[in-house]
Structures are given as C-alpha cells and as structure tokens.
Motif scaffolding. Structure first.
Motif, PDB file in Angstrom:
ATOM      1  N   GLY B  88      -9.493  57.771 152.165  1.00  0.00           N
ATOM      2  CA  GLY B  88      -9.300  59.149 152.550  1.00  0.00           C
ATOM      3  C   GLY B  88      -8.278  59.904 151.721  1.00  0.00           C
ATOM      4  O   GLY B  88      -7.925  61.016 152.060  1.00  0.00           O
ATOM      5  N   ILE B  89      -7.795  59.278 150.652  1.00  0.00           N
ATOM      6  CA  ILE B  89      -6.843  59.978 149.789  1.00  0.00           C
ATOM      7  C   ILE B  89      -7.500  60.156 148.430  1.00  0.00           C
ATOM      8  O   ILE B  89      -8.050  59.207 147.861  1.00  0.00           O
ATOM      9  N   GLU B  90      -7.469  61.369 147.940  1.00  0.00           N
ATOM     10  CA  GLU B  90      -8.172  61.668 146.696  1.00  0.00           C
ATOM     11  C   GLU B  90      -7.247  61.718 145.501  1.00  0.00           C
ATOM     12  O   GLU B  90      -7.575  61.269 144.418  1.00  0.00           O
ATOM     13  N   LYS B  91      -6.064  62.280 145.707  1.00  0.00           N
ATOM     14  CA  LYS B  91      -5.193  62.540 144.563  1.00  0.00           C
ATOM     15  C   LYS B  91      -4.051  61.541 144.527  1.00  0.00           C
ATOM     16  O   LYS B  91      -3.375  61.323 145.531  1.00  0.00           O
ATOM     17  N   TYR B  92      -3.851  60.930 143.378  1.00  0.00           N
ATOM     18  CA  TYR B  92      -2.734  60.008 143.202  1.00  0.00           C
ATOM     19  C   TYR B  92      -1.905  60.459 142.016  1.00  0.00           C
ATOM     20  O   TYR B  92      -2.423  61.111 141.096  1.00  0.00           O
ATOM     21  N   ALA B  93      -0.622  60.061 142.039  1.00  0.00           N
ATOM     22  CA  ALA B  93       0.193  60.292 140.842  1.00  0.00           C
ATOM     23  C   ALA B  93      -0.297  59.360 139.742  1.00  0.00           C
ATOM     24  O   ALA B  93      -0.950  58.348 140.001  1.00  0.00           O
ATOM     25  N   ASN B  94       0.020  59.705 138.507  1.00  0.00           N
ATOM     26  CA  ASN B  94      -0.432  58.921 137.360  1.00  0.00           C
ATOM     27  C   ASN B  94       0.306  57.582 137.322  1.00  0.00           C
ATOM     28  O   ASN B  94       1.530  57.562 137.232  1.00  0.00           O
ATOM     29  N   PRO B  95      -0.414  56.439 137.406  1.00  0.00           N
ATOM     30  CA  PRO B  95       0.300  55.158 137.484  1.00  0.00           C
ATOM     31  C   PRO B  95       0.876  54.676 136.155  1.00  0.00           C
ATOM     32  O   PRO B  95       1.778  53.862 136.136  1.00  0.00           O
ATOM     33  N   LEU B  96       0.356  55.177 135.040  1.00  0.00           N
ATOM     34  CA  LEU B  96       0.748  54.606 133.757  1.00  0.00           C
ATOM     35  C   LEU B  96       2.229  54.810 133.423  1.00  0.00           C
ATOM     36  O   LEU B  96       2.915  53.830 133.093  1.00  0.00           O
ATOM     37  N   PRO B  97       2.776  56.031 133.546  1.00  0.00           N
ATOM     38  CA  PRO B  97       4.214  56.181 133.299  1.00  0.00           C
ATOM     39  C   PRO B  97       5.044  55.337 134.247  1.00  0.00           C
ATOM     40  O   PRO B  97       6.099  54.820 133.846  1.00  0.00           O
ATOM     41  N   HIS B  98       4.574  55.147 135.486  1.00  0.00           N
ATOM     42  CA  HIS B  98       5.329  54.322 136.428  1.00  0.00           C
ATOM     43  C   HIS B  98       5.470  52.909 135.895  1.00  0.00           C
ATOM     44  O   HIS B  98       6.547  52.315 135.954  1.00  0.00           O
ATOM     45  N   VAL B  99       4.357  52.365 135.358  1.00  0.00           N
ATOM     46  CA  VAL B  99       4.407  51.001 134.823  1.00  0.00           C
ATOM     47  C   VAL B  99       5.399  50.914 133.675  1.00  0.00           C
ATOM     48  O   VAL B  99       6.245  50.014 133.613  1.00  0.00           O
ATOM     49  N   LEU B 100       5.312  51.897 132.757  1.00  0.00           N
ATOM     50  CA  LEU B 100       6.182  51.851 131.585  1.00  0.00           C
ATOM     51  C   LEU B 100       7.649  51.899 131.999  1.00  0.00           C
ATOM     52  O   LEU B 100       8.489  51.147 131.491  1.00  0.00           O
ATOM     53  N   ILE B 101       7.964  52.771 132.970  1.00  0.00           N
ATOM     54  CA  ILE B 101       9.362  52.959 133.334  1.00  0.00           C
ATOM     55  C   ILE B 101       9.865  51.782 134.151  1.00  0.00           C
ATOM     56  O   ILE B 101      11.017  51.367 134.024  1.00  0.00           O
ATOM     57  N   LEU B 102       8.967  51.222 134.977  1.00  0.00           N
ATOM     58  CA  LEU B 102       9.337  50.052 135.783  1.00  0.00           C
ATOM     59  C   LEU B 102       9.861  48.931 134.895  1.00  0.00           C
ATOM     60  O   LEU B 102      10.943  48.372 135.124  1.00  0.00           O
ATOM     61  N   THR B 103       9.118  48.627 133.844  1.00  0.00           N
ATOM     62  CA  THR B 103       9.581  47.558 132.957  1.00  0.00           C
ATOM     63  C   THR B 103      10.798  48.024 132.173  1.00  0.00           C
ATOM     64  O   THR B 103      11.709  47.238 131.934  1.00  0.00           O
ATOM     65  N   ALA B 104      10.814  49.319 131.808  1.00  0.00           N
ATOM     66  CA  ALA B 104      11.930  49.802 130.995  1.00  0.00           C
ATOM     67  C   ALA B 104      13.246  49.711 131.748  1.00  0.00           C
ATOM     68  O   ALA B 104      14.283  49.446 131.144  1.00  0.00           O
ATOM     69  N   ILE B 105      13.227  49.891 133.083  1.00  0.00           N
ATOM     70  CA  ILE B 105      14.483  49.838 133.842  1.00  0.00           C
ATOM     71  C   ILE B 105      15.071  48.432 133.765  1.00  0.00           C
ATOM     72  O   ILE B 105      16.263  48.252 133.498  1.00  0.00           O
ATOM     73  N   VAL B 106      14.221  47.424 133.975  1.00  0.00           N
ATOM     74  CA  VAL B 106      14.734  46.049 133.972  1.00  0.00           C
ATOM     75  C   VAL B 106      15.199  45.654 132.573  1.00  0.00           C
ATOM     76  O   VAL B 106      16.253  45.042 132.402  1.00  0.00           O
ATOM     77  N   VAL B 107      14.420  46.065 131.560  1.00  0.00           N
ATOM     78  CA  VAL B 107      14.859  45.797 130.198  1.00  0.00           C
ATOM     79  C   VAL B 107      16.163  46.531 129.916  1.00  0.00           C
ATOM     80  O   VAL B 107      17.060  46.006 129.252  1.00  0.00           O
ATOM     81  N   GLY B 108      16.283  47.747 130.485  1.00  0.00           N
ATOM     82  CA  GLY B 108      17.506  48.519 130.286  1.00  0.00           C
ATOM     83  C   GLY B 108      18.727  47.794 130.807  1.00  0.00           C
ATOM     84  O   GLY B 108      19.757  47.748 130.125  1.00  0.00           O
ATOM     85  N   VAL B 109      18.618  47.185 131.993  1.00  0.00           N
ATOM     86  CA  VAL B 109      19.803  46.498 132.521  1.00  0.00           C
ATOM     87  C   VAL B 109      20.086  45.252 131.690  1.00  0.00           C
ATOM     88  O   VAL B 109      21.255  44.911 131.459  1.00  0.00           O
ATOM     89  N   ALA B 110      19.041  44.607 131.169  1.00  0.00           N
ATOM     90  CA  ALA B 110      19.293  43.426 130.336  1.00  0.00           C
ATOM     91  C   ALA B 110      20.022  43.818 129.059  1.00  0.00           C
ATOM     92  O   ALA B 110      20.994  43.164 128.653  1.00  0.00           O
ATOM     93  N   THR B 111      19.601  44.938 128.438  1.00  0.00           N
ATOM     94  CA  THR B 111      20.276  45.347 127.212  1.00  0.00           C
ATOM     95  C   THR B 111      21.683  45.849 127.503  1.00  0.00           C
ATOM     96  O   THR B 111      22.600  45.644 126.700  1.00  0.00           O
ATOM     97  N   THR B 112      21.864  46.502 128.682  1.00  0.00           N
ATOM     98  CA  THR B 112      23.214  46.915 129.058  1.00  0.00           C
ATOM     99  C   THR B 112      24.129  45.708 129.164  1.00  0.00           C
ATOM    100  O   THR B 112      25.268  45.740 128.700  1.00  0.00           O
ATOM    101  N   ALA B 113      23.597  44.636 129.774  1.00  0.00           N
ATOM    102  CA  ALA B 113      24.400  43.424 129.894  1.00  0.00           C
ATOM    103  C   ALA B 113      24.770  42.896 128.522  1.00  0.00           C
ATOM    104  O   ALA B 113      25.911  42.477 128.283  1.00  0.00           O
ATOM    105  N   LEU B 114      23.831  42.950 127.585  1.00  0.00           N
ATOM    106  CA  LEU B 114      24.114  42.486 126.224  1.00  0.00           C
ATOM    107  C   LEU B 114      25.210  43.340 125.589  1.00  0.00           C
ATOM    108  O   LEU B 114      26.150  42.811 124.973  1.00  0.00           O
ATOM    109  N   GLY B 115      25.114  44.677 125.787  1.00  0.00           N
ATOM    110  CA  GLY B 115      26.133  45.565 125.236  1.00  0.00           C
ATOM    111  C   GLY B 115      27.500  45.283 125.824  1.00  0.00           C
ATOM    112  O   GLY B 115      28.509  45.225 125.103  1.00  0.00           O
ATOM    113  N   LEU B 116      27.547  45.065 127.150  1.00  0.00           N
ATOM    114  CA  LEU B 116      28.831  44.796 127.793  1.00  0.00           C
ATOM    115  C   LEU B 116      29.399  43.468 127.300  1.00  0.00           C
ATOM    116  O   LEU B 116      30.616  43.335 127.124  1.00  0.00           O
TER     117      LEU B 116
END
Lengths: 141, 143, 196
Positions: B88-116
């Motif tokens: 019963g739901i027709e319209k969804y947000a675009n999932p592709l940017p969500h996937v990209l950002i989801l992985t980017a956040i975790v990679v971001g914290v890993a690289t932050t740890a490396l920088g620290l």
C-alpha cells in the motif's frame, strides 16, 4: 580508578547483556527493518568498549585476548571473501548468491546472511581492537 | 489510542512545518543545500585555520557529515517513506545514496581512528600536537 | 539542521578540546535526527551508533594521551586569509546549488537511473523488504567488500602505528636504563629515526 562508582558499575552490568542481544537482533533482523552488519558490529563493539571503560582494559583482555580480536578481524573479511568464492565454485560469478541453494531466492537469503555476518564480525573486531590499542597506550603513560 | 495519537500531534506538526520550511513556496527549495554548504565551509575553515591536529580532525568530521547530508537530501522524495517495502505504499526514498552513505559512515570512523592514532604517534615523537610547533622542531633538528 | 550549523560554528570557536569532542558527538546525534526526518532510517541508525558513540570515545582517548587545551595561535592574518578563501569557495558552491533539483523533487535525475529498478524488482529477485540491505549486500556486494577491506586496513594500520610504537618506546626505555650515560642524547635520535 572506577572502583567507587557503584551506580555506574551496576547499571552497566544490567545494560551490557541487552546491548549484546540488541546487536544480534539488529544483525539478523536487518533484512526486514533498519539494521545490518555495520550497525550490529558497532553496537557489539560498543558493549565491550563500555565494559572496558568501567572495569579496565585488562579485564576485557581476560575475556577477549588481543589475539582473538585480531583473529576475528581476519575471519570476518575471509567470511565475506570466501562466500564469494563459494558462489564461484558452485558455477556462478564471484559473489553471485543465486547458486548457493536450489532456489535463487533462498540462495540470496543465505548469501546476504553470510555476508552480513562477515561485515558484522569485521566491524566489531575492528572497533574493539582500535579502542584497546588507544586505551592500552593510556596505561603506559 | 486517540490519546497516544494526540500526544504525537505536536511532533507531527513540527515535522510538517519542517517539510513546509524546506519545500514551501517561500523558499526556493534549496535551503537544505545551503545549510550543507555552510557546514562544509565551517569544516573547511577549521581544517585550514587551526593548527591543532585534533581540531583539524574534528573539522574533517564536520566536512564529512555535510557531504553525507548532501547525499541524503538528494535521496529524499517528497511524500515518500523509508525504503522498506510494504503493502500500500507507492513512493519510497532513493535507496542508493543511503547504501553509499551507510558504508561511508563506518569507513569514516575507521579512518578517523587512523588519523587520531597518527596524532598520538606524532605527540610521542614531537611532544606537541600543534602544527607550527612541529615545524619549529623539524627546523631545529635540521640545523 | 539550523542547530547543526550553529553547533559547527561553536566547534570552530571553542578552544577547550574536551568541549569540542563532546560537541562533535552531539553534532552527530543531531545529524542522525535529520536523517530520520529525511527518510534514511538505516543511515540514521549507523550515525547514532558510530558518530555519537565510538568516535566520541576515540576522541576522548586521544585527548587523554595528548593535551586538552588548544594553544592560542595563528595571528589575525591567517584567520582572515582562511575566512576569505572559505567565503569565496562557499559563494561559488551556493551559486552551483541554483542548478540543483528542488528539495524532494520526484522527477530529479537521481531518481530515474537504477533506483526504480531496485525498488520494483528487488523483492522478486532478492526477497528482502529492506531495499537498503538488499542493495548493500547483493547488488553492490563488491562495493561493500571494498568497504570491509578498508575497515580491516584501518584497524591494521592503527595496530601498526600505535601497537608497535609502544613496544619500541619500551625498548628505548630499557636501552636508556642500560646505557645510562648517553641516554639523554640517544633517545631523541631514536625517536626521530622511528618517526621518519
């Protein structure tokens, strides 16, 4: 140094098991609701980090020796990679899950489950390792 | 039941006013992007104007969050819901940017740890985490 | 989101690094709330767990190992020059946003490439209600494999930088104890060698 903070210690002892269970829920319920390997790994790691903050890194190292986390780090990546190789051996492309079971849909389910498990293990092990290294430095100074 | 719904009414009104604020006829619908630009420039300013290495990493984080927000803003479809399929739901947000950002956040914290980790190592070697003092120590060692 | 802007500027101004790291944690939490409003629940979940939890803890760990106060540096000229550069770049970027599709526009180009295919066919092909998971783990699993390797490499890198450095320093101290006469000259040289 945290021996006097009774409230924090007791509350965190109550909280850590639910956190671990919640991490597993997020891991395996990621197909239906928000969640998945990345989040589950981070939450799982956060439970151990909370324990380490309150009871000291040495206590955590008794539960999880450094070699275990390092091994898990490798195991997670290998789980992911070998899942792809399994698809290759069963006659599909690399990381092609359709061939993992007789029914393509079931194959996809197995594939996603294994891959997410690999991601979760890697992320959790990485977070615990990084924190332990940082906290271990503090002990020396 | 009605009581529960009523309790959430102010929240819903807030959300609706947010939607109207972002897309309404008053603004040209670009306000979100402007906030992203402001955040991005703030992070950029922190990175180039401050000498403290920890502060620089925080600045990089702010910059990173602004890029994430930019992607998520683009993925939004007005009237759509979160990309979890339901009847019963027709319209969804675009999932592709969500996937990209989801992985980017975790990679971001890993690289932050490396920088620290690098910051801690620099502090061990030079006994300071200020950029100009490190350069001063280097010049001293050269002469 | 306006709150986020205010907070970012506060981060830029405050010199107490403890307050800065706390603020960056709250900043991430606000970002997570913004993601929920923008229909990205998976992303919000990750941001809340990672940004507000782990990275704040790591920041505090670093502060415990280094200093807490930022030194007052950089004459006025440096700040002004930086502000000028930032203002010009920001103006150019804002000029660029005028070509962007409007907020929530369903006919924006981004919604007409592969996204409709994922939304329509993923349930039949993968059988998962959560499209984000099926795209993450199935359609784009090579991408995710790469991300996992990045995390693995980052953890290994942290181990290589800090784990071995601590051991070396201990060896240095042992060396200093044995060669007491020249310890003051020897240790900085060794540190320099290991750093470069």
């Amino acid at each position: 140094m945290m021996h006097r903070k009774v409230v924090l210690r007791v509350v965190s002892k109550f909280l850590i098991p639910p956190i671990l269970v919640f991490a597993l829920y997020v891991q395996f319920h990621g197909d239906f609701g928000p969640g998945g390997g990345f989040q589950a790994g981070v939450i799982f790691g956060a439970a151990f980090i909370l324990y380490a903050i309150l009871f000291g890194v040495e206590t955590v190292k008794k539960v999880l020796p450094p070699w275990v986390t390092r091994l898990l780090l490798v195991v997670g990546v290998l789980t992911y990679g070998l899942c792809g190789v399994a698809g290759l051996l069963l006659g599909g492309n690399y990381l092609d899950y359709n061939v993992l079971a007789h029914d393509p849909l079931h194959g996809q389910h197995y594939g996603i489950l294994i891959v997410e498990a690999g991601v979760g293990i890697t992320v959790a092990a990485a977070m615990i390792t990084i924190f332990n290294v940082f906290a271990g430095q503090t002990g020396e100074d | 039941m009605q009581g529960i719904v009523d309790a959430f009414a102010p929240l819903y009104a807030m959300w609706q006013s947010f939607e109207a604020f972002m897309a309404g006829p008053g603004s040209p619908g670009l306000l979100g992007y402007w906030i992203v630009v402001v955040l991005m420039m703030t992070g950029f300013y922190i990175v180039i104007a401050h000498d403290n290495l920890v502060k620089k990493i925080v600045g990089l984080n702010v910059f990173q969050v602004s890029v994430f927000l930019f992607y998520i803003l683009m993925a939004k479809v007005s009237g759509g819901t979160a990309p979890i399929l339901a009847d019963g739901i027709e319209k969804y947000a675009n999932p592709l940017p969500h996937v990209l950002i989801l992985t980017a956040i975790v990679v971001g914290v890993a690289t932050t740890a490396l920088g620290l980790a690098l910051v801690v190592r620099i502090r061990n070697a030079y006994d300071t985490i200020e950029d100009d003092e490190i350069q001063a120590v280097e010049e001293e060692e050269d002469t | 989101m306006l709150i986020m802007g205010v907070m970012a500027i506060a981060i830029a101004r405050i010199r107490d690094l403890f307050a800065v790291s706390m603020l960056s944690g709250i900043f991430s939490l606000t970002a997570a709330a913004a993601y929920v409003v923008l229909d990205a629940v998976d992303v919000a979940f990750t941001e809340a767990a990672v940004g507000a939890g782990i990275s704040t803890v790591l920041m505090l760990g670093t502060l415990a190992l280094t200093t807490r106060q930022e030194k007052v540096t950089g004459g006025k000229s440096k700040g002004t020059a930086a502000f000028f550069v930032v203002a010009v770049t920001g103006a150019v970027l804002i000029y660029g946003t005028f070509d962007m599709p409007r907020y929530g526009d369903p006919i924006a180009p981004i919604h007409h490439h592969v996204a409709p295919r994922y939304l329509e066919k993923s349930f039949g092909e993968v059988g998962m209600p959560n499209v984000v998971t099926s795209v993450l783990a199935s359609y784009r699993s090579f991408d995710t494999l790469g991300e996992v390797f990045v995390i693995f490499t980052a953890a290994t890198g942290v181990l290589a930088i800090l784990g071995r450095a601590g051991r070396r320093r201990r060896e240095d101290e042992i060396a200093d104890e044995t060669v007491t006469a020249r310890s003051d000259d020897a240790s900085p040289d060794k540190d320099k060698e290991t750093a470069s």
